[in-house]
Design a protein around this motif. Structure first.
Motif, short mmCIF file in Angstrom:
data_model
loop_
_atom_site.label_atom_id
_atom_site.label_comp_id
_atom_site.label_asym_id
_atom_site.label_seq_id
_atom_site.Cartn_x
_atom_site.Cartn_y
_atom_site.Cartn_z
N GLN A 213 0.84 -1.21 0.00
CA GLN A 213 0.00 0.00 0.00
C GLN A 213 0.87 1.25 0.00
OE1 GLN A 213 -1.76 -0.83 3.85
NE2 GLN A 213 -3.72 -1.32 2.90
N TYR A 214 0.25 2.34 -0.40
CA TYR A 214 0.86 3.66 -0.19
C TYR A 214 0.06 4.36 0.90
CZ TYR A 214 1.78 8.57 -0.38
OH TYR A 214 2.09 9.85 0.01
N GLY A 215 0.75 5.10 1.76
CA GLY A 215 0.04 5.91 2.76
C GLY A 215 0.75 7.23 2.95
N GLY A 216 -0.03 8.27 3.09
CA GLY A 216 0.54 9.61 3.30
C GLY A 216 -0.32 10.62 2.58
N LEU A 226 -2.89 7.64 -7.67
CA LEU A 226 -1.92 6.79 -6.95
C LEU A 226 -2.20 5.31 -7.23
CD1 LEU A 226 -1.96 8.82 -3.62
CD2 LEU A 226 0.13 8.30 -4.90
N LEU A 227 -3.48 4.95 -7.20
CA LEU A 227 -3.85 3.54 -7.34
C LEU A 227 -3.76 3.05 -8.79
CD1 LEU A 227 -6.90 3.62 -4.90
CD2 LEU A 227 -4.75 2.40 -4.52
N SER A 228 -3.60 3.99 -9.72
CA SER A 228 -3.48 3.57 -11.13
C SER A 228 -2.09 2.99 -11.40
CB SER A 228 -3.72 4.77 -12.06
OG SER A 228 -2.61 5.65 -11.98
N LYS A 229 -1.17 3.17 -10.46
CA LYS A 229 0.20 2.70 -10.67
C LYS A 229 0.31 1.20 -10.38
CE LYS A 229 1.74 6.59 -11.95
NZ LYS A 229 2.29 6.78 -13.29
N GLY A 234 -3.01 -0.39 -2.98
CA GLY A 234 -4.00 0.04 -2.01
C GLY A 234 -3.48 1.20 -1.20
N GLY A 235 -4.17 1.49 -0.11
CA GLY A 235 -3.76 2.64 0.68
C GLY A 235 -3.96 2.40 2.16
N LEU A 236 -3.08 3.03 2.94
CA LEU A 236 -3.29 3.12 4.39
C LEU A 236 -3.62 4.60 4.63
CD1 LEU A 236 -3.29 1.80 7.18
CD2 LEU A 236 -0.85 2.20 7.34
N ILE A 237 -4.79 4.83 5.15
CA ILE A 237 -5.33 6.18 5.14
C ILE A 237 -5.63 6.67 6.55
CG2 ILE A 237 -7.33 7.57 4.36
CD1 ILE A 237 -6.77 4.72 2.25
#
Ligand code: PEP
Length: 256
Positions: A213-216, A226-229, A234-237
């Motif tokens: 995931q990406y978060g920030g 971001l999620l198209s990459k 996913g994400g940590l939100i």
């Protein structure tokens, strides 16, 4: 995202926000909004005192509940701490480990992260392991070394059959709660570096199955890009997971 090989996971990290009654209200508002979500897993990681309420409120929905931390010892003289067994009985499925705020304010190290990851896996939880560089480390261009080291130590002695249950969250410290997001290309570059590190440790098959995931400062506006990459799964939100409509918008971006 690359759904062919791995699950997309959107997880909220509420930090020190929400009372039990607010938890109930938030989940009841979110539930009907995410009823038709098919393509991404949804998780809310909530404060310890909200877990029981959250598990009850989320029952019958696709929202899984997680904790924001846990201790690695099974029991004992650790005032204020919570063990894996305690969390298991409360019904959590995920646990955030090594968030940068815990590293910064509560003395969490790569070594304690590793102990917690192993206990989480033994307990049947999916650990969301947070890694990420500081602003200084980014400016000195050592982010790759920093993140690789964090991943390697976090996963020390974790066998290949367990590593697929681990979720890695790449969270650049300079982007957490600051409103400053990594660009989609920056996020993808680091997530791809983490995957390459995992490939070296566990082989190509395991590496491509692990959700990173990406978060920030991910929000309703920047989530889709971001999620198209391909390596951002996913994400940590944080902030945006506290508002049902904002969190729902991010989930929708991941559900496309
Ligand atoms: C977080 O707490 O993990 C986080 C990413 O926070 P925010 O989304 O508020 O930057």
């Amino acid at each position: 995202m690359n759904r062919r090989y791995r699950k997309t996971i959107i997880a909220g990290n509420w930090k020190m926000n929400m009372t039990p009654s607010q938890t109930k209200a938030m989940i009841e508002e979110l539930k009907p909004l995410v009823k038709e979500v098919k393509w991404c897993e949804m998780v809310l990681c909530v404060p310890f005192v909200d877990i029981t309420t959250a598990v009850k409120a989320a029952k019958g929905s696709k929202i899984a509940i997680g904790a924001e931390n846990m201790h690695f010892e099974p029991k004992g003289a650790y005032t204020g701490e919570v063990s894996a067994d305690m969390l298991k009985e409360c019904g959590i499925k995920y646990v955030v480990i090594g968030h940068s705020e815990r590293r910064q304010y509560f003395g969490e190290t790569d070594e304690t992260v590793n102990k917690k990851v192993k206990v989480a896996l033994e307990s049947g939880f999916r650990p969301i392991v947070c890694v990420g560089e500081s602003l200084d480390e980014r400016e000195q261009d050592v982010w790759s070394e920093v993140v690789r080291k964090q991943v390697k130590i976090a996963l020390k002695d974790v066998p290949v059959e367990d590593v697929k249950k681990v979720v890695i969250a790449y969270e650049p410290i300079w982007a957490i709660g600051t409103g400053k997001t990594a660009t989609a290309d920056q996020a993808n570059e680091v997530c791809a570096t983490i995957r390459e590190c995992l490939r070296g440790l566990y082989g190509a098959r395991a590496a491509r199955a692990i959700t990173i995931q990406y978060g920030g400062s991910m929000n309703a506006k920047n989530a889709a890009e971001l999620l198209s990459k391909p390596d951002v799964d996913g994400g940590l939100i944080g902030g945006a997971s506290l508002k049902p409509n904002d969190f729902h918008a991010i989930i929708e971006a991941a559900n496309q």
